[in-house]
Each structure stands twice: as structure tokens, then as C-alpha cells.
Scaffold this active site. Structure first.
Site: not given
Ligand code: GRF
Length: 198
Positions: A106, A19, A108, A90
Site C-alpha cells: 500500500n 488513479g 500511504h 477500503k
Molecule cells: C493519494 O494521495 C494516495 O496516497 C491516497 O489517495 C490519494 C489519491 O490517489 N491513498 P490516486 O490519485 O487515486 O492514486
């Protein structure tokens, strides 16, 4: 016409793990920069997602869902105007996207259209970038449609790849120097657009 009674739109953030992207939006809001929206709900498909604790620590309501039907119900009952996928792992079905009707965005961890689509998520994206030997990578915020990572691009930020980068060091730099910057900014710009359209 802006509804004067609804100063800010309702934002729900979906997380699956640590998160840190959610945290970047929380910090942006606490810094008084989120003028057009408010995070009113954080949901996860994983009951142990640390992102849920980040929300609770900031007095944001949380929920864990086990199906898209459950998720749609909770989004409707909280009058959610925009859904933000922040490290959410998901793939939402076309039926869900169609059912929810409001915008979904989203983050990415690459410069789409590079290193995206099915199977390109989390650390795998950075493994692919190093494998390919790109000199620059970065992050993208985009609208979500029925094609994984295929929706309209909202913003991107470039990050250099260093000679001695590993997937882990590259992931950390992309998060710090790109994701955590462009996602909160995109949440504000999309929220403002929605607010002005009401
Ligand atoms: C991040 O690199 C995000 O871009 C990808 O998952 C990783 C962890 O994200 N989708 P977070 O720390 O849970 O926000």
C-alpha cells in the site's frame, strides 16, 4: 529457482478514485522499468473510479467488485502474485488478507508512523500534517497486514512542507515528489523478490 517460463509475475492494482498512483506504475512499465512484473488486472470497489479508465486506455483488464469474496475469486482466477493498493480507500479485513496469502502493498501519503491508521486517508492526512506543524512529510510504501497502515515499511520519501501550503498544495507535492516515485520502484523491488522466490 526462477521459473524461466514465468518471466514476470502477475500484478493486480486496486483503485478507488483518480488513479494517479496507478498511472505512475503504468508509466513506469511503459518506460520499460518494470522488469519483474506485469499489471494484468485493475480492480475497484467504485464503478466510476477514473483509475478504471486509465487501465482501459492502456489495454489492462478491469473489474468492479462488490465484496471481498468476489475480489478473492477474480485474483485467484488471474493467478495474481501481488496486490497493490494505489489510492484504494477500503480497509481489507484480516480474513481477506489471510485468504489471499500473497503479498499486499500500500502507498500511504505520510511518513508512517505519523498521520496514519483509522481515519487518516487522502486529504485528511495532509490536514493533520499542517495542523501539527511538521516541517517535513512524505510518503510510505508498506506491506499490508491486519493493522491499518501497520505493516512492515518498504520505502519512504521525504517532502518539505512550505509556509504557504494548503492541504491541497501539500497533497499534490507529496504525490508528485514522493508517491509517484516510490510506489513504482517498490512494485518492481517486491515483484523481483517474489520472482526470485519462485
Ligand atoms: C493519494 O494521495 C494516495 O496516497 C491516497 O489517495 C490519494 C489519491 O490517489 N491513498 P490516486 O490519485 O487515486 O492514486
Amino acid at each position: 529457482m526462477v521459473d524461466v517460463n514465468k518471466k514476470k509475475i502477475n500484478i493486480c492494482v486496486l483503485v478507488s478514485g483518480n488513479g494517479t498512483n496507478l498511472q505512475s506504475i503504468i508509466d513506469y512499465e511503459k518506460a520499460g522499468k518494470l522488469n519483474s512484473g506485469k499489471i494484468v488486472l485493475v480492480c475497484s470497489n467504485k464503478s466510476k473510479a477514473f483509475g478504471l479508465k486509465r487501465a482501459e486506455d492502456n489495454n489492462i483488464r478491469t473489474c468492479v467488485f462488490n465484496s471481498e469474496i468476489e475480489l478473492i475469486d477474480v485474483l485467484r482466477s488471474h493467478d495474481i502474485d501481488v496486490l497493490v493498493l494505489a489510492g484504494f480507500l477500503k480497509i481489507l479485513t484480516p480474513e481477506f488478507i489471510d485468504n489471499f496469502k500473497n503479498p499486499i502493498i500500500n502507498i500511504h501519503p505520510s511518513l508512517i508512523p505519523s498521520f496514519c491508521g483509522k481515519g487518516s486517508y487522502g486529504i485528511h492526512v495532509h490536514e493533520q500534517a499542517l495542523e501539527r506543524g511538521v516541517k517535513y512529510t512524505g510518503a510510505t510504501v508498506h506491506y499490508v497486514n491486519e493493522i491499518p497502515d501497520g505493516g512492515e515499511i518498504i520505502s519512504q520519501k521525504v517532502v518539505p512542507v512550505l509556509e504557504d501550503d494548503t492541504p491541497a498544495t501539500l497533497q499534490k507535492r507529496v504525490m508528485k515528489e514522493a508517491e509517484w516515485i516510490i510506489l513504482p520502484e517498490a512494485v518492481e523491488s517486491v515483484s523481483k523478490k517474489i520472482l526470485l522466490s519462485k
